[in-house]
Scaffold this active site. Sequence first.
Site, mmCIF file in Angstrom:
data_model
loop_
_atom_site.group_PDB
_atom_site.id
_atom_site.type_symbol
_atom_site.label_atom_id
_atom_site.label_comp_id
_atom_site.label_asym_id
_atom_site.label_seq_id
_atom_site.Cartn_x
_atom_site.Cartn_y
_atom_site.Cartn_z
ATOM 1 N N ARG A 80 -34.058 -14.317 -2.835
ATOM 2 C CA ARG A 80 -33.677 -14.375 -4.235
ATOM 3 C C ARG A 80 -33.781 -15.814 -4.716
ATOM 4 O O ARG A 80 -33.540 -16.757 -3.956
ATOM 5 C CB ARG A 80 -32.245 -13.873 -4.435
ATOM 6 C CG ARG A 80 -32.106 -12.358 -4.405
ATOM 7 C CD ARG A 80 -32.799 -11.680 -5.598
ATOM 8 N NE ARG A 80 -32.694 -10.233 -5.606
ATOM 9 C CZ ARG A 80 -33.652 -9.376 -5.231
ATOM 10 N NH1 ARG A 80 -34.804 -9.829 -4.794
ATOM 11 N NH2 ARG A 80 -33.469 -8.082 -5.313
ATOM 12 N N HIS B 165 -42.860 -11.977 -7.772
ATOM 13 C CA HIS B 165 -41.949 -10.984 -7.170
ATOM 14 C C HIS B 165 -42.729 -9.758 -6.678
ATOM 15 O O HIS B 165 -42.430 -8.617 -7.063
ATOM 16 C CB HIS B 165 -40.860 -10.568 -8.173
ATOM 17 C CG HIS B 165 -39.624 -10.043 -7.491
ATOM 18 N ND1 HIS B 165 -38.346 -10.308 -7.915
ATOM 19 C CD2 HIS B 165 -39.473 -9.250 -6.390
ATOM 20 C CE1 HIS B 165 -37.474 -9.706 -7.133
ATOM 21 N NE2 HIS B 165 -38.133 -9.062 -6.200
HETATM 22 P P1 NAP Z 1 -29.776 -6.990 4.719
HETATM 23 O O1 NAP Z 1 -30.269 -6.012 5.729
HETATM 24 O O2 NAP Z 1 -28.524 -6.687 3.985
HETATM 25 O O3 NAP Z 1 -29.645 -8.383 5.470
HETATM 26 C C1 NAP Z 1 -29.071 -9.503 4.860
HETATM 27 C C2 NAP Z 1 -29.026 -10.629 5.882
HETATM 28 O O4 NAP Z 1 -28.515 -11.802 5.222
HETATM 29 C C3 NAP Z 1 -28.080 -10.336 7.062
HETATM 30 O O5 NAP Z 1 -28.644 -10.842 8.236
HETATM 31 C C4 NAP Z 1 -26.829 -11.112 6.690
HETATM 32 O O6 NAP Z 1 -26.068 -11.558 7.783
HETATM 33 C C5 NAP Z 1 -27.441 -12.317 5.997
HETATM 34 N N1 NAP Z 1 -26.462 -12.967 5.138
HETATM 35 C C6 NAP Z 1 -25.864 -12.481 4.026
HETATM 36 N N2 NAP Z 1 -25.031 -13.400 3.505
HETATM 37 C C7 NAP Z 1 -25.099 -14.483 4.314
HETATM 38 C C8 NAP Z 1 -24.477 -15.747 4.316
HETATM 39 N N3 NAP Z 1 -23.589 -16.108 3.368
HETATM 40 N N4 NAP Z 1 -24.784 -16.616 5.300
HETATM 41 C C9 NAP Z 1 -25.656 -16.273 6.270
HETATM 42 N N5 NAP Z 1 -26.300 -15.085 6.328
HETATM 43 C C10 NAP Z 1 -26.014 -14.204 5.354
HETATM 44 O O7 NAP Z 1 -30.877 -7.245 3.602
HETATM 45 P P2 NAP Z 1 -32.475 -7.020 3.690
HETATM 46 O O8 NAP Z 1 -32.806 -5.607 3.514
HETATM 47 O O9 NAP Z 1 -32.990 -7.746 4.870
HETATM 48 O O10 NAP Z 1 -32.923 -7.780 2.351
HETATM 49 C C11 NAP Z 1 -32.631 -9.163 2.153
HETATM 50 C C12 NAP Z 1 -32.883 -9.539 0.715
HETATM 51 O O11 NAP Z 1 -34.281 -9.586 0.448
HETATM 52 C C13 NAP Z 1 -32.372 -8.526 -0.327
HETATM 53 O O12 NAP Z 1 -30.991 -8.690 -0.554
HETATM 54 C C14 NAP Z 1 -33.190 -8.889 -1.541
HETATM 55 O O13 NAP Z 1 -32.507 -9.866 -2.290
HETATM 56 C C15 NAP Z 1 -34.468 -9.494 -0.953
HETATM 57 N N6 NAP Z 1 -35.663 -8.655 -1.226
HETATM 58 C C16 NAP Z 1 -36.689 -9.219 -1.917
HETATM 59 C C17 NAP Z 1 -37.821 -8.464 -2.171
HETATM 60 C C18 NAP Z 1 -38.993 -9.057 -2.906
HETATM 61 O O14 NAP Z 1 -39.893 -8.320 -3.327
HETATM 62 N N7 NAP Z 1 -39.063 -10.361 -3.055
HETATM 63 C C19 NAP Z 1 -37.891 -7.145 -1.735
HETATM 64 C C20 NAP Z 1 -36.827 -6.609 -1.040
HETATM 65 C C21 NAP Z 1 -35.704 -7.378 -0.797
HETATM 66 P P3 NAP Z 1 -25.361 -10.538 8.816
HETATM 67 O O15 NAP Z 1 -26.497 -9.972 9.643
HETATM 68 O O16 NAP Z 1 -24.445 -11.382 9.590
HETATM 69 O O17 NAP Z 1 -24.685 -9.491 7.968
#
Ligand code: NAP
Length: 305
Positions: A221, A268
Amino acid sequence: MRVLFAAPARLWDAWSPALRAACPEMELCRQGDPACFDALIYAPGYPEDGRVLDFTPFTRARVVQSLWAGVERIVTNPTLTQPLCRMVDPGLAQGMVEYCTGWALRAHLGMDRFAQDGVWRNQLTPPLAQRRGVTVLGMGELGRAVALALAGLGFRVAGWSQSGRPVPGIEVLAGDALPQALNRAEILVCLLPDTGGTRNLLDAARLSLLPPGATIINAGRGSLIDEAALLAALDQGLGHAVLDVFRQEPLPPEHPFWTHPQVTVTPHVSAETRPESAAHVVAENLRRAMRGAPLLHLVDRARGY
Ligand code: NAP
Protein backbone atom coordinates in the site's frame (compact mmCIF):
# COMPACT_ATOMS: atom_id res chain seq x y z
CA MET A 1 -29.32 -17.72 -0.39
CA ARG A 2 -29.73 -14.09 -1.44
CA VAL A 3 -26.50 -12.11 -1.85
CA LEU A 4 -25.95 -8.40 -2.52
CA PHE A 5 -23.19 -7.52 -4.99
CA ALA A 6 -21.96 -4.46 -3.07
CA ALA A 7 -19.31 -3.46 -5.59
CA PRO A 8 -18.92 -0.77 -8.26
CA ALA A 9 -21.12 -1.35 -11.35
CA ARG A 10 -18.09 -1.68 -13.65
CA LEU A 11 -17.26 -5.00 -11.94
CA TRP A 12 -20.64 -6.60 -12.57
CA ASP A 13 -20.06 -7.93 -16.10
CA ALA A 14 -16.78 -9.63 -15.20
CA TRP A 15 -17.87 -11.01 -11.82
CA SER A 16 -21.53 -11.98 -12.02
CA PRO A 17 -21.16 -14.89 -14.50
CA ALA A 18 -18.19 -16.34 -12.59
CA LEU A 19 -19.94 -16.00 -9.22
CA ARG A 20 -23.18 -17.53 -10.49
CA ALA A 21 -21.29 -20.41 -12.10
CA ALA A 22 -19.32 -21.09 -8.90
CA CYS A 23 -22.40 -20.83 -6.67
CA PRO A 24 -25.56 -21.71 -8.64
CA GLU A 25 -27.71 -21.85 -5.51
CA MET A 26 -27.09 -18.14 -4.89
CA GLU A 27 -29.47 -15.41 -5.98
CA LEU A 28 -27.05 -12.59 -6.79
CA CYS A 29 -28.64 -9.12 -6.67
CA ARG A 30 -27.48 -5.58 -7.30
CA GLN A 31 -30.11 -4.01 -5.04
CA GLY A 32 -32.99 -4.85 -2.76
CA ASP A 33 -34.22 -4.63 0.81
CA PRO A 34 -31.05 -4.88 3.00
CA ALA A 35 -32.90 -7.02 5.54
CA CYS A 36 -33.36 -9.77 2.88
CA PHE A 37 -29.69 -10.46 2.17
CA ASP A 38 -27.86 -13.45 3.65
CA ALA A 39 -24.45 -12.10 2.65
CA LEU A 40 -22.65 -9.24 0.90
CA ILE A 41 -19.90 -9.45 -1.70
CA TYR A 42 -18.01 -6.20 -1.26
CA ALA A 43 -15.44 -4.16 -3.19
CA PRO A 44 -14.20 -0.63 -2.42
CA GLY A 45 -15.99 2.17 -4.26
CA TYR A 46 -19.46 1.02 -3.22
CA PRO A 47 -21.80 2.82 -2.96
CA GLU A 48 -20.71 4.86 -5.92
CA ASP A 49 -22.18 8.15 -4.70
CA GLY A 50 -19.30 8.44 -2.22
CA ARG A 51 -21.35 7.67 0.90
CA VAL A 52 -19.88 5.34 3.51
CA LEU A 53 -21.76 2.04 3.38
CA ASP A 54 -24.07 1.59 6.39
CA PHE A 55 -24.13 -2.09 7.33
CA THR A 56 -26.72 -1.61 10.10
CA PRO A 57 -29.80 -2.55 8.00
CA PHE A 58 -28.22 -5.83 6.82
CA THR A 59 -29.61 -7.60 9.85
CA ARG A 60 -29.65 -11.07 8.27
CA ALA A 61 -26.18 -11.00 6.66
CA ARG A 62 -23.88 -13.72 7.96
CA VAL A 63 -20.75 -12.58 6.17
CA VAL A 64 -19.25 -9.70 4.22
CA GLN A 65 -16.84 -11.19 1.69
CA SER A 66 -14.32 -8.73 0.26
CA LEU A 67 -13.22 -9.19 -3.34
CA TRP A 68 -9.97 -7.44 -2.48
CA ALA A 69 -7.11 -8.67 -0.26
CA GLY A 70 -6.61 -5.25 1.34
CA VAL A 71 -9.51 -4.27 3.59
CA GLU A 72 -8.35 -0.94 5.03
CA ARG A 73 -11.31 0.92 3.51
CA ILE A 74 -13.91 -1.22 5.26
CA VAL A 75 -12.33 -2.67 8.40
CA THR A 76 -12.73 0.55 10.40
CA ASN A 77 -16.39 1.08 9.40
CA PRO A 78 -18.13 1.32 12.79
CA THR A 79 -21.44 -0.02 11.40
CA LEU A 80 -19.83 -3.29 10.29
CA THR A 81 -20.66 -5.90 12.90
CA GLN A 82 -20.96 -8.85 10.51
CA PRO A 83 -17.90 -11.11 10.04
CA LEU A 84 -15.55 -9.68 7.37
CA CYS A 85 -13.50 -12.02 5.16
CA ARG A 86 -10.75 -10.84 2.85
CA MET A 87 -9.71 -12.29 -0.48
CA VAL A 88 -7.09 -15.00 -0.54
CA ASP A 89 -6.90 -16.50 -3.99
CA PRO A 90 -4.31 -18.50 -5.92
CA GLY A 91 -4.65 -16.21 -8.96
CA LEU A 92 -3.90 -13.16 -6.82
CA ALA A 93 -0.81 -14.78 -5.32
CA GLN A 94 0.44 -15.96 -8.72
CA GLY A 95 0.02 -12.45 -10.16
CA MET A 96 1.97 -10.97 -7.26
CA VAL A 97 4.75 -13.55 -7.62
CA GLU A 98 5.11 -12.72 -11.32
CA TYR A 99 5.15 -8.97 -10.70
CA CYS A 100 7.65 -9.04 -7.84
CA THR A 101 10.02 -11.59 -9.36
CA GLY A 102 9.94 -9.71 -12.67
CA TRP A 103 10.90 -6.36 -11.14
CA ALA A 104 13.37 -8.00 -8.73
CA LEU A 105 15.15 -9.65 -11.67
CA ARG A 106 15.22 -6.35 -13.53
CA ALA A 107 16.93 -4.72 -10.53
CA HIS A 108 19.23 -7.69 -9.92
CA LEU A 109 20.39 -8.00 -13.53
CA GLY A 110 20.67 -4.23 -13.96
CA MET A 111 18.70 -4.60 -17.18
CA ASP A 112 18.36 -0.85 -17.64
CA ARG A 113 22.16 -0.41 -17.89
CA PHE A 114 22.22 -2.26 -21.17
CA ALA A 115 20.44 0.40 -23.18
CA GLN A 116 20.85 0.14 -26.94
CA ASP A 117 23.17 3.12 -27.20
CA GLY A 118 26.13 1.48 -28.98
CA VAL A 119 28.25 1.07 -25.82
CA TRP A 120 29.69 -2.44 -25.14
CA ARG A 121 29.45 -2.61 -21.30
CA ASN A 122 30.78 -6.14 -20.86
CA GLN A 123 32.44 -5.30 -17.54
CA LEU A 124 29.01 -5.09 -15.92
CA THR A 125 28.37 -8.81 -15.39
CA PRO A 126 25.72 -9.11 -12.67
CA PRO A 127 26.44 -11.32 -9.62
CA LEU A 128 24.48 -14.53 -9.21
CA ALA A 129 21.29 -14.35 -7.16
CA GLN A 130 23.03 -16.21 -4.29
CA ARG A 131 25.00 -13.00 -3.64
CA ARG A 132 21.95 -10.73 -3.59
CA GLY A 133 20.13 -10.01 -0.32
CA VAL A 134 16.37 -9.66 -0.70
CA THR A 135 13.98 -8.85 2.15
CA VAL A 136 10.22 -9.22 1.96
CA LEU A 137 8.28 -7.02 4.42
CA GLY A 138 5.01 -8.81 5.21
CA MET A 139 5.01 -12.60 5.20
CA GLY A 140 1.31 -13.22 4.73
CA GLU A 141 -0.37 -14.98 1.84
CA LEU A 142 1.35 -12.82 -0.76
CA GLY A 143 4.69 -12.14 0.95
CA ARG A 144 5.23 -15.85 1.60
CA ALA A 145 4.54 -16.78 -2.02
CA VAL A 146 6.90 -14.07 -3.29
CA ALA A 147 9.64 -14.95 -0.80
CA LEU A 148 9.51 -18.63 -1.75
CA ALA A 149 9.59 -17.82 -5.48
CA LEU A 150 12.61 -15.53 -5.05
CA ALA A 151 14.36 -18.13 -2.88
CA GLY A 152 13.65 -20.66 -5.62
CA LEU A 153 15.58 -18.44 -8.03
CA GLY A 154 18.51 -18.56 -5.61
CA PHE A 155 18.26 -15.15 -3.91
CA ARG A 156 19.29 -14.81 -0.25
CA VAL A 157 15.79 -14.11 0.97
CA ALA A 158 14.67 -13.04 4.44
CA GLY A 159 11.17 -12.10 5.49
CA TRP A 160 9.90 -9.74 8.16
CA SER A 161 6.52 -9.80 9.86
CA GLN A 162 4.88 -8.78 13.08
CA SER A 163 4.99 -12.25 14.60
CA GLY A 164 8.02 -13.69 12.80
CA ARG A 165 5.88 -16.78 12.15
CA PRO A 166 8.24 -19.37 10.57
CA VAL A 167 8.14 -20.20 6.88
CA PRO A 168 10.08 -23.35 5.94
CA GLY A 169 13.18 -22.45 3.95
CA ILE A 170 13.06 -18.70 4.71
CA GLU A 171 14.58 -16.82 7.62
CA VAL A 172 11.71 -14.74 9.02
CA LEU A 173 12.58 -11.82 11.31
CA ALA A 174 10.02 -10.43 13.74
CA GLY A 175 8.94 -6.92 14.82
CA ASP A 176 12.02 -5.44 16.51
CA ALA A 177 14.41 -6.91 13.94
CA LEU A 178 13.30 -4.44 11.25
CA PRO A 179 16.74 -2.69 11.17
CA GLN A 180 18.46 -6.02 10.39
CA ALA A 181 15.83 -6.80 7.77
CA LEU A 182 16.49 -3.45 6.06
CA ASN A 183 20.29 -3.55 6.43
CA ARG A 184 20.58 -6.66 4.27
CA ALA A 185 18.01 -5.65 1.64
CA GLU A 186 19.63 -4.86 -1.68
CA ILE A 187 16.12 -5.49 -2.97
CA LEU A 188 13.23 -4.71 -0.62
CA VAL A 189 9.77 -6.05 -1.46
CA CYS A 190 6.92 -4.45 0.52
CA LEU A 191 3.76 -6.55 0.92
CA LEU A 192 2.32 -5.17 4.13
CA PRO A 193 -1.29 -4.13 4.66
CA ASP A 194 -2.33 -0.55 5.45
CA THR A 195 -2.86 -0.40 9.22
CA GLY A 196 -2.03 1.96 12.07
CA GLY A 197 1.12 -0.10 12.63
CA THR A 198 2.43 0.07 9.07
CA ARG A 199 1.65 3.64 8.00
CA ASN A 200 4.88 5.54 7.21
CA LEU A 201 6.87 2.50 8.30
CA LEU A 202 9.49 3.40 5.72
CA ASP A 203 10.38 6.89 6.92
CA ALA A 204 13.69 8.74 6.47
CA ALA A 205 15.42 6.91 9.34
CA ARG A 206 14.42 3.44 8.12
CA LEU A 207 15.14 4.20 4.46
CA SER A 208 18.66 5.24 5.51
CA LEU A 209 19.25 1.67 6.78
CA LEU A 210 19.03 0.20 3.27
CA PRO A 211 22.33 -0.53 1.49
CA PRO A 212 23.45 2.08 -1.06
CA GLY A 213 21.90 1.46 -4.46
CA ALA A 214 19.03 -0.65 -3.05
CA THR A 215 15.80 -1.10 -4.96
CA ILE A 216 12.38 -0.89 -3.29
CA ILE A 217 9.41 -2.70 -4.82
CA ASN A 218 6.18 -1.58 -3.14
CA ALA A 219 3.10 -3.57 -4.08
CA GLY A 220 1.50 -3.44 -0.62
CA ARG A 221 0.00 0.00 0.00
CA GLY A 222 1.18 3.55 -0.74
CA SER A 223 0.80 4.55 2.91
CA LEU A 224 3.75 2.34 3.92
CA ILE A 225 6.28 4.84 2.55
CA ASP A 226 6.83 8.49 3.48
CA GLU A 227 6.88 9.93 -0.06
CA ALA A 228 9.01 13.00 0.71
CA ALA A 229 11.52 10.81 2.55
CA LEU A 230 11.65 8.41 -0.40
CA LEU A 231 12.37 11.22 -2.87
CA ALA A 232 15.12 12.53 -0.59
CA ALA A 233 16.59 9.03 -0.15
CA LEU A 234 16.72 8.54 -3.94
CA ASP A 235 18.84 11.70 -4.14
CA GLN A 236 21.10 10.38 -1.38
CA GLY A 237 22.06 6.94 -2.70
CA LEU A 238 18.96 4.79 -2.79
CA GLY A 239 18.93 3.16 -6.22
CA HIS A 240 15.39 2.81 -7.51
CA ALA A 241 11.76 2.49 -6.44
CA VAL A 242 9.19 0.43 -8.32
CA LEU A 243 5.83 1.62 -7.02
CA ASP A 244 2.50 -0.01 -7.78
CA VAL A 245 0.49 1.61 -4.98
CA PHE A 246 0.13 5.23 -3.90
CA ARG A 247 -1.46 7.38 -1.22
CA GLN A 248 -3.64 8.91 -3.92
CA GLU A 249 -4.81 6.69 -6.78
CA PRO A 250 -4.83 7.33 -9.66
CA LEU A 251 -1.46 9.01 -9.09
CA PRO A 252 -2.02 12.68 -10.06
CA PRO A 253 -0.33 13.62 -13.40
CA GLU A 254 1.76 16.33 -11.72
CA HIS A 255 3.18 13.96 -9.08
CA PRO A 256 7.03 13.90 -9.13
CA PHE A 257 7.09 10.07 -9.18
CA TRP A 258 5.93 10.05 -12.83
CA THR A 259 9.04 11.78 -14.15
CA HIS A 260 11.67 10.81 -11.58
CA PRO A 261 14.44 8.85 -13.35
CA GLN A 262 14.81 6.49 -10.37
CA VAL A 263 11.12 5.73 -9.99
CA THR A 264 9.03 3.27 -11.99
CA VAL A 265 5.29 3.78 -11.65
CA THR A 266 2.83 0.97 -12.36
CA PRO A 267 -0.89 1.71 -11.95
CA HIS A 268 -1.92 -0.73 -9.18
CA VAL A 269 -1.73 -3.71 -11.52
CA SER A 270 0.61 -6.02 -9.65
CA ALA A 271 -2.08 -8.48 -8.66
CA GLU A 272 -5.72 -8.46 -9.64
CA THR A 273 -8.38 -10.61 -8.09
CA ARG A 274 -9.35 -12.80 -11.01
CA PRO A 275 -13.02 -13.81 -11.10
CA GLU A 276 -12.37 -17.25 -12.59
CA SER A 277 -10.40 -18.43 -9.57
CA ALA A 278 -11.65 -16.07 -6.86
CA ALA A 279 -15.34 -16.85 -7.46
CA HIS A 280 -14.71 -20.33 -6.02
CA VAL A 281 -13.20 -18.79 -2.88
CA VAL A 282 -16.28 -16.59 -2.51
CA ALA A 283 -18.64 -19.54 -3.07
CA GLU A 284 -16.88 -21.63 -0.45
CA ASN A 285 -17.18 -18.90 2.18
CA LEU A 286 -20.84 -18.18 1.37
CA ARG A 287 -21.65 -21.88 1.81
CA ARG A 288 -19.73 -21.98 5.08
CA ALA A 289 -21.65 -18.92 6.31
CA MET A 290 -24.98 -20.53 5.43
CA ARG A 291 -24.24 -23.74 7.32
CA GLY A 292 -22.57 -21.99 10.25
CA ALA A 293 -19.12 -23.48 9.55
CA PRO A 294 -15.90 -21.56 10.34
CA LEU A 295 -15.22 -18.88 7.73
CA LEU A 296 -12.01 -18.72 5.73
CA HIS A 297 -9.73 -15.67 5.81
CA LEU A 298 -11.57 -13.87 8.55
CA VAL A 299 -10.22 -10.37 9.19
CA ASP A 300 -9.05 -9.62 12.73
CA ARG A 301 -10.70 -6.24 13.38
CA ALA A 302 -8.31 -5.32 16.18
CA ARG A 303 -5.24 -5.89 13.99
CA GLY A 304 -6.88 -4.40 10.90
CA TYR A 305 -5.90 -7.20 8.49
P1 NAP B 1 -1.88 -11.05 4.92
O1 NAP B 1 -1.94 -12.50 4.57
O2 NAP B 1 -2.88 -10.51 5.87
O3 NAP B 1 -0.41 -10.78 5.47
C1 NAP B 1 -0.04 -9.56 6.03
C2 NAP B 1 1.39 -9.67 6.52
O4 NAP B 1 1.79 -8.38 7.01
C3 NAP B 1 1.55 -10.67 7.68
O5 NAP B 1 2.76 -11.35 7.54
C4 NAP B 1 1.59 -9.76 8.90
O6 NAP B 1 2.33 -10.25 9.98
C5 NAP B 1 2.32 -8.55 8.32
N1 NAP B 1 2.07 -7.37 9.13
C6 NAP B 1 0.90 -6.72 9.32
N2 NAP B 1 1.09 -5.65 10.12
C7 NAP B 1 2.40 -5.64 10.45
C8 NAP B 1 3.21 -4.80 11.24
N3 NAP B 1 2.71 -3.73 11.89
N4 NAP B 1 4.52 -5.08 11.34
C9 NAP B 1 5.05 -6.16 10.72
N5 NAP B 1 4.34 -7.00 9.93
C10 NAP B 1 3.02 -6.74 9.81
O7 NAP B 1 -1.99 -10.15 3.62
P2 NAP B 1 -1.66 -10.55 2.08
O8 NAP B 1 -2.77 -11.30 1.50
O9 NAP B 1 -0.29 -11.10 2.02
O10 NAP B 1 -1.69 -9.09 1.42
C11 NAP B 1 -0.80 -8.06 1.87
C12 NAP B 1 -1.24 -6.73 1.31
O11 NAP B 1 -0.95 -6.66 -0.09
C13 NAP B 1 -2.76 -6.46 1.35
O12 NAP B 1 -3.15 -6.02 2.63
C14 NAP B 1 -2.92 -5.38 0.31
O13 NAP B 1 -2.77 -4.12 0.92
C15 NAP B 1 -1.75 -5.63 -0.65
N6 NAP B 1 -2.22 -6.07 -1.99
C16 NAP B 1 -1.87 -5.31 -3.06
C17 NAP B 1 -2.28 -5.70 -4.33
C18 NAP B 1 -1.89 -4.90 -5.54
O14 NAP B 1 -2.44 -5.12 -6.63
N7 NAP B 1 -0.94 -4.00 -5.44
C19 NAP B 1 -3.04 -6.85 -4.49
C20 NAP B 1 -3.38 -7.59 -3.37
C21 NAP B 1 -2.96 -7.18 -2.12
P3 NAP B 1 1.91 -11.60 10.77
O15 NAP B 1 2.25 -12.73 9.82
O16 NAP B 1 2.74 -11.59 11.98
O17 NAP B 1 0.43 -11.49 11.02
